[in-house]
Write a protein that holds these residues in place. Sequence first.
Motif: not given
Length: 331
Positions: A102-130
């Motif tokens: 039940k969290i509206d938005k979060a800061v996403f921090c990613g390393h290595d492959w996790g970094g690839i994923v978090v940089w896609q978050m504002p492109l695919m799910h911008p309303d969930r990214c702080a």
Amino acid sequence: MTDLPAAFDRQMPPSQSAQINGIGMTWYEAGPKDAPAIVLCHGFPETAFSWRWQIPALAEAGYRVIVPDQRGYGLTEAPPAVTDYDMAHLTGDLVGLLDHLKIDKAVFCGHDWGGIVVWQMPLMHPDRCAGIIGLNTPFMRRYPIDPIELFRKTFGPDMYIVWFQTPDEPEAVLGADVEKTMRFFMRKPAAVRDAGEAPKEGGSSFAFGQALAHYDPANDPNQFLSDEDMAVFVALFQRSGFRGGVNWYRNFSRNWQASADLPTRIDGLPCLMIMAEKDAVLSPAMADGMEEVISDLEKVLVTGSGHWTQQEKPEAVNGFIIDWMRRRFPA
């Protein structure tokens, strides 16, 4: 408590699990429930345990820290189909986790492959990214051609990402001796750099499969993990195997095809890029030009660190993240 080595239970918060986006997902959480949330996303071959130094530091700084074992890793389920690991599923897992908590938005921090994923978050799910934090992994523009074709031409057929496209073989090779595999990957900067160089007689660079075959972990002076922390990683990958993690790589072409219509810029979202001076896989130079496509970007450099930055230089990483979070998202 888990059936993993004692170092795991001593260093990690209690695990939590639920059905998220169609799979059984496990995550770890610390800090105040009503504080700004930061989700830490690991890479390959790692798990949530890779963030053991960041979890208490961020919680003590007043943030709600959420650290998943991502799809196919650790205690999280590993579905069988390769297509279950594409970017729609990987970002969907993070959205589903926020929904569950039940969290509206979060800061996403990613390393290595996790970094690839978090940089896609504002492109695919911008309303969930702080906000977004890339650790070693920069925001990369869409490749002009299929990335696997590009990697094959640039680095050779045995380059590990190209090799990972082979059905069944890579996970069998990596899983044949899990401790040897983990000791091969989790090494100091110079050793990772040397493993990535093309042989003098010619051949592929970053041919980690071939390098692993010749690697002798006995008395390797390049280890940086303690024996007890290494034992945790070994136990986790003996449990999960490597197929799930390798399947992330098998979706490079699929993700590239699916990204044709995604935005090419990140505007109006606070972003932090933490580079590692001695990373041979994701060099600081790869972050050049990010300012041209991200409107609100800060960049910092961790000196002396190789690829495993949050584990090699935890105090520096913690300092950069907490300083940025306090300025952009006061707890």
